[in-house]
Design an enzyme around this catalytic site. Sequence first.
Site, mmCIF file in Angstrom:
data_model
loop_
_atom_site.group_PDB
_atom_site.id
_atom_site.type_symbol
_atom_site.label_atom_id
_atom_site.label_comp_id
_atom_site.label_asym_id
_atom_site.label_seq_id
_atom_site.Cartn_x
_atom_site.Cartn_y
_atom_site.Cartn_z
ATOM 1 C CE LYS A 44 -3.252 2.722 2.690
ATOM 2 N NZ LYS A 44 -4.185 2.808 3.811
ATOM 3 N N GLY A 77 -9.142 8.329 9.114
ATOM 4 C CA GLY A 77 -9.607 8.361 10.502
ATOM 5 C C GLY A 77 -10.675 9.398 10.796
ATOM 6 C CB ALA A 127 -8.974 7.173 3.916
ATOM 7 N N GLY A 128 -11.772 7.302 5.562
ATOM 8 C CA GLY A 128 -12.943 8.148 5.792
ATOM 9 C C GLY A 128 -14.234 7.401 6.043
ATOM 10 C CG ASN A 157 -7.208 0.661 10.815
ATOM 11 O OD1 ASN A 157 -7.612 0.173 11.862
ATOM 12 N ND2 ASN A 157 -5.937 0.868 10.626
ATOM 13 C CB THR A 158 -10.507 4.728 12.211
ATOM 14 O OG1 THR A 158 -9.168 5.065 11.833
ATOM 15 C CG2 THR A 158 -10.884 5.492 13.467
#
Lengths: 78, 255
Positions: free
Chosen positions: B97, B158, B184-185, B206-207
């Site tokens: 990545k 995040g 992301a987001g 992830n987050t």
Amino acid sequence: MNLKLEILNHNNMNIIINNNSREVAEGCTLERLIDEIGYKEFKFAVAVNNQVVKKTAWDETILYDGDKVIVIKAVSGG
Amino acid sequence: MTSLVIAGKTFHSRLFLGTGKFSSNQLMQQAIETSGTEMVTVAMKRVDLHTPEDNMLEYINKETIQLLPNTSGARNAREAVFAAQMMQEIFETNWLKLEIHPDPRYLLPDPVETLKATEELVKLGFVVLPYISADPVLCKLLEEVGAATVMPLGAPIGSNKGLRTKDLLEIIIEQSNIPVVVDAGIGAPSHAAEAMEIGADAVLINTAIAVAGDPNVMAQAFKMAVESGRMAYEAQLATPHREADASSPLTAFLD
């Protein structure tokens, strides 16, 4: 006594490992340095003076005074 | 549901999982298993010579999971190439990545350095999945230099804001000949479903999972949302209209 000290100094040198100075024996190989660090369960990646050194070449890589060694390990991340 | 193929490798799950921010390796491992993911991101850091830590790799089954090391921390192409070579040593994979974000406040990826690094890393034999802003022109350029996928952001890393870039993501998806992974987001399963409904090939979360009150249950929720969104896309969604369109017959029966 003085002579002994001189020999001792002569046989050791300083390298920089992850920004910390460390004394190692002259002629120390990368393999031996990694052994000294310990934590055998980890898989490390190593660079000497910003050049990646593959694990297969650790035992033939001799360190010199002032060499900068970076040792990196796996962590979690996104 | 169709499978996803990236660089010749087949994935049955379209949910990719980031391993950061979990409060323990055990919780991370549980979430990986529950999510059904077949690809997880990992990172690297300098060894603290005085403090041994848990080896996180022991918690990931490499037989079933593709590791996707990220170059987070690289500020330019040169640093990213160095990071990639170090990663290959640790993780024994050429998948990567590519993540180059010089600004720590918004963590927005640098498009010029990312393109440069992708070109170089592809030549070195890496399978490159670049994290980028939702820029359709950049996506085509990355495709031309051999990126395996593009990974445009929905919102900053995040931030949990969802698909703030939706219009651009739709253009990217329409034009892309390589898989599009929204990265992301994404903060809620509904965001993930939305990404899949507009035709994204996969999402990387992830987050939203790692910091949930119960990461394991949240992993399950995301799994269902991704599957549901993909199924809806493949089944072809009905198009929206401004005016009503009766679902029941309007022929008179009361006169």
